[in-house]
Design a protein around this motif. Structure first.
Motif, PDB file in Angstrom:
ATOM      1  N   PRO A 139       0.808  -1.226   0.000  1.00  0.00           N
ATOM      2  CA  PRO A 139       0.000   0.000   0.000  1.00  0.00           C
ATOM      3  C   PRO A 139       0.840   1.276   0.000  1.00  0.00           C
ATOM      4  CG  PRO A 139      -0.223  -1.176   2.079  1.00  0.00           C
ATOM      5  CD  PRO A 139       0.512  -2.078   1.162  1.00  0.00           C
ATOM      6  N   PHE A 140       2.012   1.259   0.628  1.00  0.00           N
ATOM      7  CA  PHE A 140       2.859   2.449   0.645  1.00  0.00           C
ATOM      8  C   PHE A 140       3.431   2.733  -0.743  1.00  0.00           C
ATOM      9  CE2 PHE A 140       2.938   0.902   5.027  1.00  0.00           C
ATOM     10  CZ  PHE A 140       2.600   2.055   5.708  1.00  0.00           C
ATOM     11  N   TYR A 141       3.914   1.697  -1.405  1.00  0.00           N
ATOM     12  CA  TYR A 141       4.448   1.891  -2.748  1.00  0.00           C
ATOM     13  C   TYR A 141       3.342   2.209  -3.750  1.00  0.00           C
ATOM     14  CZ  TYR A 141       9.284   0.648  -1.753  1.00  0.00           C
ATOM     15  OH  TYR A 141      10.575   0.662  -1.290  1.00  0.00           O
ATOM     16  N   TRP A 142       2.180   1.623  -3.543  1.00  0.00           N
ATOM     17  CA  TRP A 142       1.059   1.905  -4.449  1.00  0.00           C
ATOM     18  C   TRP A 142       0.686   3.383  -4.405  1.00  0.00           C
ATOM     19  CZ3 TRP A 142      -1.562  -0.164  -8.354  1.00  0.00           C
ATOM     20  CH2 TRP A 142      -2.813   0.372  -8.678  1.00  0.00           C
ATOM     21  N   LYS A 143       0.613   3.962  -3.213  1.00  0.00           N
ATOM     22  CA  LYS A 143       0.251   5.368  -3.092  1.00  0.00           C
ATOM     23  C   LYS A 143       1.325   6.285  -3.659  1.00  0.00           C
ATOM     24  CE  LYS A 143      -0.761   5.126   1.354  1.00  0.00           C
ATOM     25  NZ  LYS A 143      -1.216   5.509   2.724  1.00  0.00           N
ATOM     26  N   SER A 144       2.585   5.875  -3.579  1.00  0.00           N
ATOM     27  CA  SER A 144       3.675   6.718  -4.058  1.00  0.00           C
ATOM     28  C   SER A 144       3.948   6.557  -5.549  1.00  0.00           C
ATOM     29  CB  SER A 144       4.964   6.399  -3.284  1.00  0.00           C
ATOM     30  OG  SER A 144       4.847   6.729  -1.928  1.00  0.00           O
ATOM     31  N   THR A 145       3.320   5.572  -6.167  1.00  0.00           N
ATOM     32  CA  THR A 145       3.588   5.275  -7.577  1.00  0.00           C
ATOM     33  C   THR A 145       2.657   6.055  -8.492  1.00  0.00           C
ATOM     34  OG1 THR A 145       4.395   3.053  -7.089  1.00  0.00           O
ATOM     35  CG2 THR A 145       3.577   3.440  -9.303  1.00  0.00           C
ATOM     36  N   THR A 146       3.204   6.563  -9.596  1.00  0.00           N
ATOM     37  CA  THR A 146       2.406   7.158 -10.662  1.00  0.00           C
ATOM     38  C   THR A 146       2.329   6.127 -11.778  1.00  0.00           C
ATOM     39  OG1 THR A 146       3.248   9.349 -10.069  1.00  0.00           O
ATOM     40  CG2 THR A 146       2.170   9.131 -12.212  1.00  0.00           C
ATOM     41  N   LEU A 147       1.146   5.589 -12.022  1.00  0.00           N
ATOM     42  CA  LEU A 147       1.011   4.395 -12.843  1.00  0.00           C
ATOM     43  C   LEU A 147       1.433   4.597 -14.294  1.00  0.00           C
ATOM     44  CD1 LEU A 147      -2.332   2.901 -11.485  1.00  0.00           C
ATOM     45  CD2 LEU A 147       0.017   2.235 -10.938  1.00  0.00           C
ATOM     46  N   ASP A 148       1.342   5.822 -14.820  1.00  0.00           N
ATOM     47  CA  ASP A 148       1.766   6.041 -16.204  1.00  0.00           C
ATOM     48  C   ASP A 148       3.193   6.572 -16.280  1.00  0.00           C
ATOM     49  OD1 ASP A 148       1.283   8.535 -15.159  1.00  0.00           O
ATOM     50  OD2 ASP A 148       0.084   9.260 -16.844  1.00  0.00           O
ATOM     51  N   ASP A 149       3.961   6.383 -15.218  1.00  0.00           N
ATOM     52  CA  ASP A 149       5.347   6.839 -15.189  1.00  0.00           C
ATOM     53  C   ASP A 149       6.276   5.636 -15.097  1.00  0.00           C
ATOM     54  OD1 ASP A 149       7.169   9.303 -14.817  1.00  0.00           O
ATOM     55  OD2 ASP A 149       7.771   8.013 -13.149  1.00  0.00           O
ATOM     56  N   CYS A 150       7.575   5.897 -15.278  1.00  0.00           N
ATOM     57  CA  CYS A 150       8.548   4.804 -15.260  1.00  0.00           C
ATOM     58  C   CYS A 150       8.716   4.182 -13.886  1.00  0.00           C
ATOM     59  CB  CYS A 150       9.903   5.311 -15.762  1.00  0.00           C
ATOM     60  SG  CYS A 150      10.653   6.611 -14.744  1.00  0.00           S
ATOM     61  N   ASN A 151       8.198   4.815 -12.814  1.00  0.00           N
ATOM     62  CA  ASN A 151       8.366   4.217 -11.476  1.00  0.00           C
ATOM     63  C   ASN A 151       7.322   3.155 -11.155  1.00  0.00           C
ATOM     64  OD1 ASN A 151       6.030   5.622 -10.702  1.00  0.00           O
ATOM     65  ND2 ASN A 151       7.132   7.183  -9.562  1.00  0.00           N
ATOM     66  N   ALA A 152       6.414   2.874 -12.115  1.00  0.00           N
ATOM     67  CA  ALA A 152       5.362   1.887 -11.859  1.00  0.00           C
ATOM     68  C   ALA A 152       5.908   0.462 -11.807  1.00  0.00           C
ATOM     69  CB  ALA A 152       4.273   1.983 -12.921  1.00  0.00           C
ATOM     70  N   TRP A 153       7.051   0.217 -12.440  1.00  0.00           N
ATOM     71  CA  TRP A 153       7.574  -1.155 -12.514  1.00  0.00           C
ATOM     72  C   TRP A 153       7.911  -1.713 -11.132  1.00  0.00           C
ATOM     73  CZ3 TRP A 153      12.401  -2.859 -10.878  1.00  0.00           C
ATOM     74  CH2 TRP A 153      13.281  -1.857 -10.451  1.00  0.00           C
ATOM     75  N   PHE A 154       8.327  -0.831 -10.217  1.00  0.00           N
ATOM     76  CA  PHE A 154       8.830  -1.333  -8.944  1.00  0.00           C
ATOM     77  C   PHE A 154       7.704  -1.912  -8.085  1.00  0.00           C
ATOM     78  CE2 PHE A 154      10.865  -1.105  -4.738  1.00  0.00           C
ATOM     79  CZ  PHE A 154      12.052  -1.749  -5.039  1.00  0.00           C
ATOM     80  N   VAL A 155       6.546  -1.273  -8.084  1.00  0.00           N
ATOM     81  CA  VAL A 155       5.441  -1.811  -7.294  1.00  0.00           C
ATOM     82  C   VAL A 155       4.948  -3.122  -7.904  1.00  0.00           C
ATOM     83  CG1 VAL A 155       3.545  -0.596  -8.473  1.00  0.00           C
ATOM     84  CG2 VAL A 155       3.320  -1.185  -6.069  1.00  0.00           C
ATOM     85  N   VAL A 156       5.036  -3.259  -9.231  1.00  0.00           N
ATOM     86  CA  VAL A 156       4.675  -4.526  -9.879  1.00  0.00           C
ATOM     87  C   VAL A 156       5.655  -5.619  -9.459  1.00  0.00           C
ATOM     88  CG1 VAL A 156       4.435  -5.700 -12.100  1.00  0.00           C
ATOM     89  CG2 VAL A 156       3.595  -3.355 -11.829  1.00  0.00           C
ATOM     90  N   LEU A 157       6.943  -5.276  -9.402  1.00  0.00           N
ATOM     91  CA  LEU A 157       7.955  -6.238  -8.967  1.00  0.00           C
ATOM     92  C   LEU A 157       7.708  -6.693  -7.528  1.00  0.00           C
ATOM     93  CD1 LEU A 157      10.684  -7.694  -9.459  1.00  0.00           C
ATOM     94  CD2 LEU A 157      11.815  -5.620  -8.615  1.00  0.00           C
TER      95      LEU A 157
END
Length: 365
Positions: free
Chosen positions: A124-142
């Motif tokens: 939940p912490f990474y989900w809130k900090s992630t912008t889904l259409d940005d390059c940082n979305a990969w980390f929460v998926v990992l």
């Protein structure tokens, strides 16, 4: 005359009830054991969703991750010291040794529970900090993929914990992800970049502890390799910092409008505007900082992905709720491009270029 009480010829006495029950249980496990493991995996996944719900209650629980990290780290090291890596060493360690086999399954079970608790707590912490259409979305998926893998008993026991290299990679991902949250929990007001770099360095150290002993590091060549690898790991994370969410910060609200109220809030929020009504555009964003205020933030106005205007925190911060950094910036006629049509965004970035969140809108004829 035969002995008193001896069984008659051709007659076999039934084994005692406990023995028959044990045999039936072993036969049942041989036939359905794999199905039971998969059922247990489903149960573990349900428990993981419960951990997610618990994590949503507040950031203050994050410091307990440090305890889980320490236990998991020690257990992984001990596991491979006892049972080795690969098929042949492990078979030799377990063959004909019921006590070792029991220890093997107890340790893998404990590790699975530690990883499940840590990884599902992070989501939940990474989900809130992630912008889904940005390059940082990969980390929460990992992280989500690792969390699911930790619930799959057969995959965890027979693949992840089979080879030291795979286990150390999995452990490194969990360690790095947790430390980004643990460091600001233990040391509030830490700049996100410092948390990232410290997490990277500690993760490399963790990788070494799984592969070598302290005796090996007494040789100069290994000490040099160790120092070099820490430097490479920290440098690599610095270069890709924009692709990692800036936990635990997140944007709780963001809006664009043509007019603002005296208290700094927007009079109205819009998603689509016509160019003829635009004389000034105002953006107001609220950034929640549960780990304290360690970063300076910027508003970056973009038109079609190209930067149009950048506003620093010193010029755009206004009063907001406790634990929130409220930024307000605007574009006036002199700042606006000639052609206003197209997609716009106001990105909230740290001074080190990590994207915290954004507000988007369209200008269309």
């Amino acid at each position: 005359m035969g002995h008193h009480g001896a069984p008659r010829a051709g007659y076999t006495r039934d084994p005692p009830m406990p023995v028959r029950a044990a045999r039936r249980a072993r036969a049942f496990l041989r036939e359905h054991g794999r199905k039971l493991w998969w059922l247990h995996s489903g149960y573990a996944l349900l428990l993981g969703t419960g951990v997610v719900a618990f994590a949503r209650r507040g950031f203050e629980h994050a410091r307990w991750l440090a305890v889980s990290l320490g236990l998991a780290w020690l257990l992984v090291i001990l596991f491979f010291r006892l049972f080795g890596s690969g098929d042949a060493p492990r078979a030799r360690a377990l063959e004909g040794n019921a006590k070792a086999q029991m220890g093997f399954y107890v340790m893998t079970y404990a590790l699975k529970n530690l990883y499940q608790g840590m990884l599902f707590f992070l989501l939940p912490f990474y989900w809130k900090s992630t912008t889904l259409d940005d390059c940082n979305a990969w980390f929460v998926v990992l992280l989500a993929g690792c969390a699911v893998l930790s619930t799959l008993d057969i995959v965890f026991d027979r693949v992840l914990m089979r080879w030291r290299s795979i286990a150390s990679l999995f452990h490194g991902i969990a360690l790095f992800g947790c430390l980004n949250l643990v460091i600001p929990a233990l040391f509030p007001d830490t700049r996100t970049l410092w948390s990232l770099l410290a997490a990277a360095g500690i993760t490399v150290v963790g990788f070494w502890t799984l592969h070598v002993t302290a005796r090996v590091l007494q040789k100069r060549v290994y000490v040099a390799a160790f120092v070099l690898s820490v430097g490479v790991g920290v440098g690599l994370v610095y270069m890709v910092r924009a692709a990692i969410p800036p936990v635990p910060m997140y944007v709780s609200s963001a809006g664009i409008g043509p007019k603002q109220l005296p208290d700094g809030r927007l009079a109205m929020e819009v998603k689509t505007l016509h160019p003829s009504v635009i004389q000034e555009l105002v953006a107001v964003t609220d950034v929640v900082v549960p780990g304290g205020k360690g970063d300076r933030l910027h508003h970056v106005w973009r038109h079609g992905g190209a930067e149009v205007h950048r506003s620093t925190e010193e010029t755009s911060r206004i009063a907001g709720p406790r634990g929130v950094v409220r930024l307000r910036s605007s574009l006036t006629d002199k700042d606006l491009p000639v052609d206003l049509t197209g997609s716009w965004s106001v990105d909230v970035e740290t001074e080190d270029g990590q994207l915290v969140g954004k507000a988007e809108f369209e200008v269309a004829d």
